[in-house]
Design a protein around this motif. Sequence first.
Motif, PDB file in Angstrom:
ATOM      1  N   UNK A 155       0.825  -1.201   0.000  1.00  0.00           N
ATOM      2  CA  UNK A 155       0.000   0.000   0.000  1.00  0.00           C
ATOM      3  C   UNK A 155       0.862   1.256   0.000  1.00  0.00           C
ATOM      4  N   UNK A 156       2.180   1.062   0.133  1.00  0.00           N
ATOM      5  CA  UNK A 156       3.109   2.190   0.135  1.00  0.00           C
ATOM      6  C   UNK A 156       4.470   1.709  -0.357  1.00  0.00           C
ATOM      7  N   UNK A 157       5.368   2.671  -0.618  1.00  0.00           N
ATOM      8  CA  UNK A 157       6.698   2.295  -1.106  1.00  0.00           C
ATOM      9  C   UNK A 157       7.690   3.400  -0.722  1.00  0.00           C
ATOM     10  N   UNK A 158       8.739   3.023  -0.004  1.00  0.00           N
ATOM     11  CA  UNK A 158       9.734   4.007   0.432  1.00  0.00           C
ATOM     12  C   UNK A 158      10.545   4.524  -0.762  1.00  0.00           C
ATOM     13  N   UNK A 159      10.836   5.815  -0.744  1.00  0.00           N
ATOM     14  CA  UNK A 159      11.619   6.417  -1.820  1.00  0.00           C
ATOM     15  C   UNK A 159      13.011   5.798  -1.880  1.00  0.00           C
TER      16      UNK A 159
END
Length: 406
Positions: A155-159
């Motif tokens: 649901x998210x992704x670290x830069x």
Amino acid sequence: MIKTFFYLKTDKQNSKGESSIYAKIQLKGKTTTLSTGKFISKERWDFTNKLKNTLRLNTEKNCKLALDLVQQNIENTYLELSRNNTDVTLSEIKNRLNGKTAKLDDLDILKLFDKHNDYFKKKFKAGERSKASLQKYNRAKDLLTNYIKKKHGKASFKISEIDNQFIYRLESYLKYESCFNKKVGIGHNSVVKYFQCFKTVCFYGIKYNLITINPFSIYNEKLVIKEAIFLTKAELERIEKRKFSTDRLNRVKDIFIFSCYSGYAPIDIQNLTKENLVKDSDDSLWIKTNRAKTNVKSNVPVLPPVKRIIDKYSDLDVNRLLPKISNQKVNEYLKEIADLCNINKKLTHYVARHTFATTVTLGNGVAIENVSSMMGHTTISMTQHYAKVMDRNVKNDMDKLREKIS
């Protein structure tokens, strides 16, 4: 290029009477300071010419070696950050050296998108950006969200975790798998524009010191410039002279002709009011405004066809110059107009803008710099692709040359 100088901070001493050695980092006329964690007495600092002379004490040799490593680390950090961002700031370098980078770049890319889009929404409400541009950034975030969910199960992704594989798999997903309005896949130019959105969002993060790198900078695909569709002089006259049996077609015809002789885009025409009509010192009438898409000034002299259309709708109840019709409806009715006028081209509202650039202005010898200014282009290169299709201009210039040679 980045430069490093070492100096002694003498306002405080440790229990041995030694002062702290600081690094002064200079870049593009700006400076910042950084503690090296090393100490030395002022007497020895001055005696050894800031540790530049031949050193005999082991403690001073070790201190000099440590300072050399600090300087090398500063230069390496600058070069590493420069690979992803040509406009590296001292705060970014200092954050990286102080170990703050991991915390900054652990920010979720979708949360960064939310921050950027909230900021962009404020600019839109202030009239500094168009609604279409805001919709483009919201759409870009939705596409990225879908990709992360479908291809990475998150649901998210670290830069900090975005690498080359992530970026080029994203490109492939957008081109061949993404689905919108029952249509699968996005064209090359649209994909490039979405990646421009991803880059802009990350540059926003760097600007506000939320992140230190732009992982999307590695993406370097270019737009494929397609030949603009425009009307010839004969086709334009055919539409101008045609009287239609319905008011809706006549209104759309007027809006289209207005754009052909002014160069204004659909969104700009909808926003034009009587306040945009200005007379200069020579009593000449101008339309003066800023383009909704770029907020760039776009001032255009009122040509006779434009004046006739303005006069025709001068008694509108509202303050607008022209009737308000959605761009979707304009394009729908333009298809009918093209059929009725025997024009075998895909007629859209933007064909009018292209016609202004080519047939109306460049085709009549107007300087490209003036055309660029009237169209509100940010660079002359945006106008040059119109000039490329004007073979008649090339022929006229070569005819003049032919006369001189003969």
